[in-house]
Design a protein around this motif. Structure first.
Motif, PDB file in Angstrom:
ATOM      1  N   ALA A 288       2.592   6.502   7.898  1.00  0.00           N
ATOM      2  CA  ALA A 288       1.566   6.851   6.908  1.00  0.00           C
ATOM      3  C   ALA A 288       0.565   7.892   7.396  1.00  0.00           C
ATOM      4  CB  ALA A 288       0.824   5.588   6.483  1.00  0.00           C
ATOM      5  N   ASP A 289       0.137   8.715   6.455  1.00  0.00           N
ATOM      6  CA  ASP A 289      -1.021   9.585   6.663  1.00  0.00           C
ATOM      7  C   ASP A 289      -2.292   8.880   6.196  1.00  0.00           C
ATOM      8  OD1 ASP A 289       0.154  12.316   7.506  1.00  0.00           O
ATOM      9  OD2 ASP A 289       1.383  11.741   5.794  1.00  0.00           O
ATOM     10  N   ILE A 290      -2.129   8.049   5.155  1.00  0.00           N
ATOM     11  CA  ILE A 290      -3.251   7.264   4.618  1.00  0.00           C
ATOM     12  C   ILE A 290      -2.756   5.854   4.333  1.00  0.00           C
ATOM     13  CG2 ILE A 290      -4.823   6.948   2.658  1.00  0.00           C
ATOM     14  CD1 ILE A 290      -4.899   9.939   2.287  1.00  0.00           C
ATOM     15  N   TYR A 291      -3.483   4.846   4.855  1.00  0.00           N
ATOM     16  CA  TYR A 291      -3.230   3.469   4.447  1.00  0.00           C
ATOM     17  C   TYR A 291      -4.284   3.114   3.399  1.00  0.00           C
ATOM     18  CZ  TYR A 291      -3.095  -1.525   4.098  1.00  0.00           C
ATOM     19  OH  TYR A 291      -3.009  -2.782   3.571  1.00  0.00           O
ATOM     20  N   THR A 292      -3.846   2.646   2.230  1.00  0.00           N
ATOM     21  CA  THR A 292      -4.796   2.347   1.174  1.00  0.00           C
ATOM     22  C   THR A 292      -4.600   0.947   0.625  1.00  0.00           C
ATOM     23  OG1 THR A 292      -5.702   3.061  -0.965  1.00  0.00           O
ATOM     24  CG2 THR A 292      -3.327   3.384  -0.615  1.00  0.00           C
ATOM     25  N   SER A 293      -5.727   0.302   0.288  1.00  0.00           N
ATOM     26  CA  SER A 293      -5.691  -1.009  -0.341  1.00  0.00           C
ATOM     27  C   SER A 293      -6.916  -1.157  -1.230  1.00  0.00           C
ATOM     28  CB  SER A 293      -5.685  -2.121   0.702  1.00  0.00           C
ATOM     29  OG  SER A 293      -5.822  -3.389   0.089  1.00  0.00           O
ATOM     30  N   ALA A 294      -6.706  -1.792  -2.395  1.00  0.00           N
ATOM     31  CA  ALA A 294      -7.814  -2.025  -3.325  1.00  0.00           C
ATOM     32  C   ALA A 294      -8.166  -3.500  -3.405  1.00  0.00           C
ATOM     33  CB  ALA A 294      -7.445  -1.507  -4.713  1.00  0.00           C
ATOM     34  N   SER A 295      -7.584  -4.325  -2.546  1.00  0.00           N
ATOM     35  CA  SER A 295      -7.845  -5.763  -2.595  1.00  0.00           C
ATOM     36  C   SER A 295      -9.277  -6.079  -2.185  1.00  0.00           C
ATOM     37  CB  SER A 295      -6.880  -6.501  -1.666  1.00  0.00           C
ATOM     38  OG  SER A 295      -7.185  -7.882  -1.634  1.00  0.00           O
ATOM     39  N   VAL A 296      -9.917  -6.937  -2.969  1.00  0.00           N
ATOM     40  CA  VAL A 296     -11.262  -7.414  -2.605  1.00  0.00           C
ATOM     41  C   VAL A 296     -11.272  -8.934  -2.501  1.00  0.00           C
ATOM     42  CG1 VAL A 296     -12.531  -5.442  -3.530  1.00  0.00           C
ATOM     43  CG2 VAL A 296     -11.958  -7.352  -5.048  1.00  0.00           C
ATOM     44  N   THR A 297     -10.081  -9.531  -2.332  1.00  0.00           N
ATOM     45  CA  THR A 297      -9.981 -10.988  -2.197  1.00  0.00           C
ATOM     46  C   THR A 297      -9.649 -11.397  -0.766  1.00  0.00           C
ATOM     47  OG1 THR A 297      -7.624 -11.014  -2.775  1.00  0.00           O
ATOM     48  CG2 THR A 297      -9.203 -11.259  -4.590  1.00  0.00           C
ATOM     49  N   LYS A 344     -11.804  11.162  -1.694  1.00  0.00           N
ATOM     50  CA  LYS A 344     -11.685  10.721  -0.302  1.00  0.00           C
ATOM     51  C   LYS A 344     -10.289  11.014   0.252  1.00  0.00           C
ATOM     52  CE  LYS A 344     -15.888   9.113  -0.190  1.00  0.00           C
ATOM     53  NZ  LYS A 344     -16.237   7.700  -0.035  1.00  0.00           N
ATOM     54  N   ALA A 345      -9.258  10.824  -0.570  1.00  0.00           N
ATOM     55  CA  ALA A 345      -7.898  11.114  -0.103  1.00  0.00           C
ATOM     56  C   ALA A 345      -7.755  12.591   0.251  1.00  0.00           C
ATOM     57  CB  ALA A 345      -6.873  10.719  -1.168  1.00  0.00           C
ATOM     58  N   TYR A 346      -8.305  13.463  -0.592  1.00  0.00           N
ATOM     59  CA  TYR A 346      -8.239  14.900  -0.322  1.00  0.00           C
ATOM     60  C   TYR A 346      -8.987  15.232   0.972  1.00  0.00           C
ATOM     61  CZ  TYR A 346      -8.521  19.948  -0.992  1.00  0.00           C
ATOM     62  OH  TYR A 346      -8.407  21.313  -0.818  1.00  0.00           O
ATOM     63  N   ARG A 347     -10.133  14.567   1.168  1.00  0.00           N
ATOM     64  CA  ARG A 347     -10.915  14.810   2.385  1.00  0.00           C
ATOM     65  C   ARG A 347     -10.113  14.391   3.628  1.00  0.00           C
ATOM     66  NH1 ARG A 347     -16.799  12.163   2.699  1.00  0.00           N
ATOM     67  NH2 ARG A 347     -16.815  13.086   0.591  1.00  0.00           N
ATOM     68  N   ILE A 348      -9.450  13.233   3.549  1.00  0.00           N
ATOM     69  CA  ILE A 348      -8.659  12.745   4.689  1.00  0.00           C
ATOM     70  C   ILE A 348      -7.533  13.716   5.033  1.00  0.00           C
ATOM     71  CG2 ILE A 348      -7.064  10.933   5.456  1.00  0.00           C
ATOM     72  CD1 ILE A 348      -8.764   8.959   3.751  1.00  0.00           C
ATOM     73  N   LEU A 349      -6.841  14.167   3.999  1.00  0.00           N
ATOM     74  CA  LEU A 349      -5.681  15.029   4.229  1.00  0.00           C
ATOM     75  C   LEU A 349      -6.077  16.419   4.710  1.00  0.00           C
ATOM     76  CD1 LEU A 349      -3.392  14.062   1.206  1.00  0.00           C
ATOM     77  CD2 LEU A 349      -3.299  13.227   3.575  1.00  0.00           C
TER      78      LEU A 349
END
Length: 391
Positions: A288-297, A344-349
């Motif tokens: 991965a270049d970016i690991y992403t997660s939207a979980s808040v549980t 944020k994704a664009y900034r990371i890349l």
């Protein structure tokens, strides 16, 4: 020390609690302790004992990730636990084997330690399907307060979980001990170059393609749809950037998410890999270049820590539970909606190597508190304190 561990989930089951319990067992065995594990079989069959693990038969609940539920008491198993002569009983789940652990503790007069991994209010919809869900949550809160009282020591993996226990009215002392991570498993020096090359060929990934990764149980409470929508918005905003989204994990929401990728017209750049053993997850983190997660549980968020240990840059939905570990722009990035996901994704890349190395270095220092050595030291202190209470 002789430690008896009871858990309704253990490898080959794949989830955060299973990983946490496995890490604890391995950690204590590696340091010379004797550990007996009591857990359900992963398939149909009789009672089985192998490598100091008692596998109990149980019925499968296909609606709940295929978990298996054994009897809450088995005379043969109780005799095996008695013969083991545990100094401590540590249980990790509140279903059948949680009841068994409490019975064993009382019968054998052995101190009981409980790790409260999961806020069960987040899962009531699996039973209620939305009908009387509020009432079900109230019942869960009363039950949670009651079980917290019945142990010598209680552990939670995060302050978020501790605060939840306090909100139920529980006043028992809580040890906050994050699950330990064996950082050596995620060292980028262990990247399998040939396997990576073959994977990219099989999945039509060019060398200049940027890879987004979602990894975890594919279920409603993980909010993977939020990250998928954010990814779709990124593709719409920056069509000139070649990307691929890899989703690793299994669960009941897979079909729904696959349909979502078709609705968003991104199915050609999203690959669902399915469940993989925990030993295989470093390979996907390293892709991965970016690991992403939207979980808040999450009660701790092991996948976030693993991704950071694997030198991934994390893009997570804003959650107070992560605020001490992910510092926006320093150890990773937070997003709140589709627009900030894209930003944020664009900034990371577009980080240069120096900027990227700094964030990765900051993240590695931040997750050092989750080392196996710290985990061992903290849990051992809890065990010793629990045993003293029984002197």
């Amino acid at each position: 020390m002789n430690i008896a561990v009871f858990s309704d989930t253990y490898p080959p089951f794949i989830n955060g609690v299973s990983t946490s319990v496995f890490n604890l067992v391995k950690m204590f065995r590696d340091r010379g302790h004797n550990v007996l594990v009591v857990t359900p079989r992963s398939s149909d069959g009789p009672l089985e004992v192998k490598d100091n693990i008692i596998y109990m038969p149980g019925f499968e609940n296909k609606k709940l990730y295929g978990y298996r539920f054994p009897k809450f008491y088995d005379k043969r198993v109780m005799e095996m636990v008695k013969e083991f002569k545990p100094d401590i009983i540590h249980y990790h789940t509140d279903s059948m084997l949680g009841v068994f652990a409490r019975l064993a503790s009382k019968k054998l007069k052995v101190p009981l330690v409980y790790t409260y991994h999961t806020s069960y209010e987040d899962y009531t919809y699996y039973a209620t399907k939305g009908f009387l869900d509020r009432a079900a949550k109230k019942v869960v809160r009363v039950y949670t307060k009651a079980i917290a009282k019945g142990c010598a020591e209680l552990i939670t993996p995060s302050y978020k979980t501790k605060e939840y226990l306090r909100s139920t009215g529980s006043d028992i002392y809580v040890n906050v001990i994050p699950t330990g991570i064996d950082f050596s498993l995620f060292d980028r020096k262990k990247i399998d170059i040939e396997r990576t090359r073959q994977f990219k060929i099989e999945h039509n990934i060019d060398d200049d393609t940027k890879i987004f990764l979602i990894l975890g149980r594919v279920a409603k409470e993980k909010s993977m749809d939020v990250s998928i929508r954010g990814y779709a918005k990124f593709k719409e905003t920056y069509p000139e950037i070649k990307t691929k989204l890899i989703v690793v994990g299994g669960g009941p929401a897979k079909t729904e998410l696959e349909l979502l990728t078709h609705e968003l017209r991104i199915s050609d750049t999203v690959d669902f890999i399915g469940p993989v053993p925990s030993s295989d997850t470093p390979f996907y983190y390293h892709l991965a270049d970016i690991y992403t997660s939207a979980s808040v549980t999450e009660t701790q968020g092991l996948t976030f820590m693993e991704a950071m240990a694997a030198s991934d840059i994390v893009l997570a939905r804003l959650d107070d539970n992560l605020s001490g570990t992910i510092i926006d722009g320093q150890t990773g990035y937070f997003f709140t909606n589709d627009e900030s996901f894209v930003e944020k994704a664009y900034r990371i890349l577009n980080l240069n190597e120096e900027q990227k190395d700094k964030i990765i270095s900051n993240a590695l220092r931040k997750v050092d508190i989750y080392s196996i050595d710290n985990f061992y030291k903290n849990v051992l202190e809890v065990y010793q304190r629990a045993i003293k209470k029984y002197w």
